[in-house]
Design a protein around this motif. Structure first.
Motif, PDB file in Angstrom:
ATOM      1  N   ASN A 284      89.261  88.994  33.699  1.00 24.24           N
ATOM      2  CA  ASN A 284      87.849  90.279  34.152  1.00 24.24           C
ATOM      3  C   ASN A 284      87.564  91.367  33.731  1.00 24.24           C
ATOM      4  O   ASN A 284      86.762  92.037  33.856  1.00 24.24           O
ATOM      5  N   VAL A 285      88.647  92.285  32.604  1.00 25.60           N
ATOM      6  CA  VAL A 285      88.294  93.205  31.642  1.00 25.60           C
ATOM      7  C   VAL A 285      87.012  92.486  30.841  1.00 25.60           C
ATOM      8  O   VAL A 285      86.245  93.653  31.439  1.00 25.60           O
ATOM      9  N   TRP A 286      87.267  91.577  31.179  1.00 21.59           N
ATOM     10  CA  TRP A 286      86.216  91.108  29.974  1.00 21.59           C
ATOM     11  C   TRP A 286      84.769  90.643  30.048  1.00 21.59           C
ATOM     12  O   TRP A 286      83.754  91.295  29.797  1.00 21.59           O
ATOM     13  N   GLU A 287      84.826  90.456  31.275  1.00 18.65           N
ATOM     14  CA  GLU A 287      84.305  90.395  32.590  1.00 18.65           C
ATOM     15  C   GLU A 287      83.068  91.691  32.391  1.00 18.65           C
ATOM     16  O   GLU A 287      81.950  91.798  33.288  1.00 18.65           O
ATOM     17  N   ARG A 288      83.854  92.487  33.268  1.00 19.14           N
ATOM     18  CA  ARG A 288      83.763  93.981  33.421  1.00 19.14           C
ATOM     19  C   ARG A 288      82.968  94.750  32.651  1.00 19.14           C
ATOM     20  O   ARG A 288      81.562  95.407  32.800  1.00 19.14           O
ATOM     21  N   HIS A 289      83.066  94.656  31.566  1.00 16.68           N
ATOM     22  CA  HIS A 289      82.740  95.174  30.431  1.00 16.68           C
ATOM     23  C   HIS A 289      81.379  94.487  29.576  1.00 16.68           C
ATOM     24  O   HIS A 289      80.033  95.069  29.828  1.00 16.68           O
ATOM     25  N   ARG A 290      81.784  93.095  30.094  1.00 12.63           N
ATOM     26  CA  ARG A 290      79.802  92.750  29.877  1.00 12.63           C
ATOM     27  C   ARG A 290      78.824  92.555  30.787  1.00 12.63           C
ATOM     28  O   ARG A 290      77.817  93.079  30.384  1.00 12.63           O
ATOM     29  N   ARG A 291      79.395  92.220  32.253  1.00 14.48           N
ATOM     30  CA  ARG A 291      78.402  93.035  33.262  1.00 14.48           C
ATOM     31  C   ARG A 291      77.727  93.976  33.168  1.00 14.48           C
ATOM     32  O   ARG A 291      76.291  94.095  33.615  1.00 14.48           O
ATOM     33  N   ASN A 292      78.442  95.426  32.854  1.00 13.37           N
ATOM     34  CA  ASN A 292      78.216  96.940  33.172  1.00 13.37           C
ATOM     35  C   ASN A 292      77.249  96.788  31.623  1.00 13.37           C
ATOM     36  O   ASN A 292      75.765  97.680  31.054  1.00 13.37           O
ATOM     37  N   ALA A 293      77.241  95.862  30.617  1.00 17.57           N
ATOM     38  CA  ALA A 293      76.352  96.455  29.440  1.00 17.57           C
ATOM     39  C   ALA A 293      75.401  94.977  29.504  1.00 17.57           C
ATOM     40  O   ALA A 293      74.367  96.251  29.435  1.00 17.57           O
ATOM     41  N   GLU A 294      75.436  94.230  30.546  1.00 18.60           N
ATOM     42  CA  GLU A 294      73.921  93.900  30.666  1.00 18.60           C
ATOM     43  C   GLU A 294      73.119  94.381  31.001  1.00 18.60           C
ATOM     44  O   GLU A 294      72.482  94.735  31.973  1.00 18.60           O
ATOM     45  N   ARG A 295      73.746  94.955  32.400  1.00 21.38           N
ATOM     46  CA  ARG A 295      72.346  96.122  32.526  1.00 21.38           C
ATOM     47  C   ARG A 295      72.618  97.118  32.389  1.00 21.38           C
ATOM     48  O   ARG A 295      71.386  97.458  32.637  1.00 21.38           O
ATOM     49  N   LEU A 296      72.785  97.827  31.215  1.00 22.95           N
ATOM     50  CA  LEU A 296      72.455  98.511  30.881  1.00 22.95           C
ATOM     51  C   LEU A 296      71.250  97.920  29.590  1.00 22.95           C
ATOM     52  O   LEU A 296      69.902  99.009  29.522  1.00 22.95           O
ATOM     53  N   TRP A 297      71.752  96.405  29.257  1.00 24.17           N
ATOM     54  CA  TRP A 297      70.287  96.571  28.357  1.00 24.17           C
ATOM     55  C   TRP A 297      69.544  96.266  29.133  1.00 24.17           C
ATOM     56  O   TRP A 297      68.291  96.368  28.581  1.00 24.17           O
ATOM     57  N   SER A 298      69.668  95.489  30.381  1.00 18.66           N
ATOM     58  CA  SER A 298      68.316  95.451  31.480  1.00 18.66           C
ATOM     59  C   SER A 298      67.426  96.800  31.600  1.00 18.66           C
ATOM     60  O   SER A 298      66.345  96.921  31.382  1.00 18.66           O
ATOM     61  N   GLY A 299      68.025  97.439  31.636  1.00 17.76           N
ATOM     62  CA  GLY A 299      67.470  99.191  31.904  1.00 17.76           C
ATOM     63  C   GLY A 299      67.625  99.816  30.806  1.00 17.76           C
ATOM     64  O   GLY A 299      66.001 100.386  30.818  1.00 17.76           O
ATOM     65  N   LEU A 300      67.678  99.516  30.074  1.00 15.59           N
ATOM     66  CA  LEU A 300      66.678  99.958  28.952  1.00 15.59           C
ATOM     67  C   LEU A 300      65.410  99.807  28.248  1.00 15.59           C
ATOM     68  O   LEU A 300      64.119 100.295  28.477  1.00 15.59           O
ATOM     69  N   GLU A 301      65.127  97.589  28.730  1.00 13.00           N
ATOM     70  CA  GLU A 301      64.181  97.224  28.000  1.00 13.00           C
ATOM     71  C   GLU A 301      63.043  97.639  28.808  1.00 13.00           C
ATOM     72  O   GLU A 301      62.204  97.721  29.020  1.00 13.00           O
TER      73      GLU A 301
END
Length: 396
Positions: A284-301
């Protein structure tokens, strides 16, 4: 005959009030904000470092470190020092003068490994990649075949670039070429998938202040059986008394023989930080970090900002964003800090002045932090482009 005592000088005396620090949201390369539960643990009344209650806590910390690293290594402990102390401990204990150490350099902290190994009189060799890329298995094997090292040292999560080094197969190559695999997990432990035993990693180190949501001050360290054999076969003493694992193991092992006064309260915090990870569950910890990073990456793009690292190699914990043309990157980060209390890092080494480093680590890896930063980038970055130099100059 009585001697007179000279008067006390007030030359360096300061008249200070109690410490007062502002609240900051630390979204840079580290430290990250500590979890409130960890901060509460740090403020508890200290107990002795040989107190039976503390000795029991030491065992809990060791076992939970094995969990987050996914290893059964007997010799696993938090070094009393920051991550750089744990980094140095791997080399201090393993390197004997003349040992060939191959360092896979793809960023600033690979260069630090190179520097440290040389200070212990290793014969240091390097293979290198541009800052923002990772090594292939073929490149690793070519380096092992050419240099025949006793140790291959590399960084799993390169904090200077935001690159995650794929590890599958590297440990097998090290066994094939009879060398130890030493891995820097400073920006991955507790946040990015790590499987030390499955990857056949012989030594690893990390820090307390990133994925573990604890303040700086402890350096998790682990050593596998093959590394223990090399340590036992040394021809002389480890040249660093404080970091000598053969001595530390007598304190952290079953004997609990005094070595140094351990930072008791820091280990209170480490215990709580690791307990919270175990409570959430590593997957769950790993998935939380992945999910939030992808949210950041999409927003930056969506904002037209470009990440420095290809998506398949990006760290969920640390994102390098290219500073847009015409923007004073340092002025903007100072603006975020001074006006909004948000820390974002700048580039190091070859990437200095070229990227921002955004950290989403541990307790800080939350949706609301991602959205807050993206909103500020959208609303306030345009004023820092070259069309508005007065605003940027005022912020600086």
């Amino acid at each position: 005959m009585a001697t007179s005592t000279p008067p006390v000088s007030d030359r360096h005396r300061l008249n200070l009030g109690p410490i007062a620090t502002p609240d900051r949201l630390l979204l840079g390369p580290g430290p990250s904000n500590a979890h409130p539960t960890v901060l509460q643990a740090l403020s508890r009344t200290p107990i002795g470092h040989l107190d039976p209650l503390y000795v029991a806590l030491m065992s809990e910390v060791q076992e939970l470190l094995r969990y987050v690293w996914q290893t059964d290594n007997r010799l696993t402990l938090p070094m009393s020092g920051t991550g750089s102390a744990a980094m140095e401990a791997t080399l201090a204990n393993m390197v004997e003068p003349g040992d060939t150490v191959l360092v896979a350099v793809k960023g600033y902290f690979g260069l630090r490994l190179q520097d440290m190994a040389g200070r212990y009189r290793a014969d240091v060799r390097t293979i290198e990649k541009p800052w923002g890329e990772a090594f292939s298995l073929e490149e690793i094997e070519a380096g092992l075949k050419e240099h025949r090292p006793k140790i291959l040292a590399m960084v799993h999560a390169e904090t200077s670039t935001g690159v995650r080094q794929p590890m599958e197969g590297i440990g097998d190559l090290c066994r094939q070429y009879d060398c130890l695999l030493l891995l820097d997990t400073v920006t991955s432990l507790g946040a990015v998938p790590l499987f030390l035993d499955d990857w056949k990693v012989d030594l690893a180190y990390s820090c307390s202040q990133k994925g573990l949501s604890c303040p700086p001050g402890l350096g998790p360290f682990t050593m596998g059986p093959r590394a223990e054999e090399k340590l036992a076969a040394r021809s002389g003493k480890v040249p660093n008394w404080y970091l000598d694992v053969s001595l530390l193991n007598q304190y952290w092992g079953s004997d609990r023989v005094y070595h140094h006064t351990a930072p008791v309260n820091m280990n209170f915090g480490m215990r709580e930080a690791l307990r919270l990870i175990a409570e959430e569950g590593l997957d769950n910890v790993w998935e939380r970090h992945r999910r939030n990073a992808e949210r950041l990456w999409s927003g930056l793009e969506a904002l037209g900002l470009q990440c420095h690292v290809p998506a398949e190699l990006r760290l969920p914990t640390l994102t390098t964003v290219r500073i847009p043309e015409g923007v004073d990157g340092k002025a903007f980060t100072l603006h975020l800090l001074n006006k909004h209390g948000i820390e974002v890092g700048g580039g190091l080494g070859a990437l200095a002045g070229k990227v921002w480093r955004i950290g989403l680590m541990g307790y800080n890896s939350r949706e609301e932090n991602v959205d807050l930063l993206l909103n500020l980038l959208e609303q306030e970055l345009p004023a820092f482009r070259s069309a508005a130099p007065a605003v940027a100059a005022a912020a600086a």
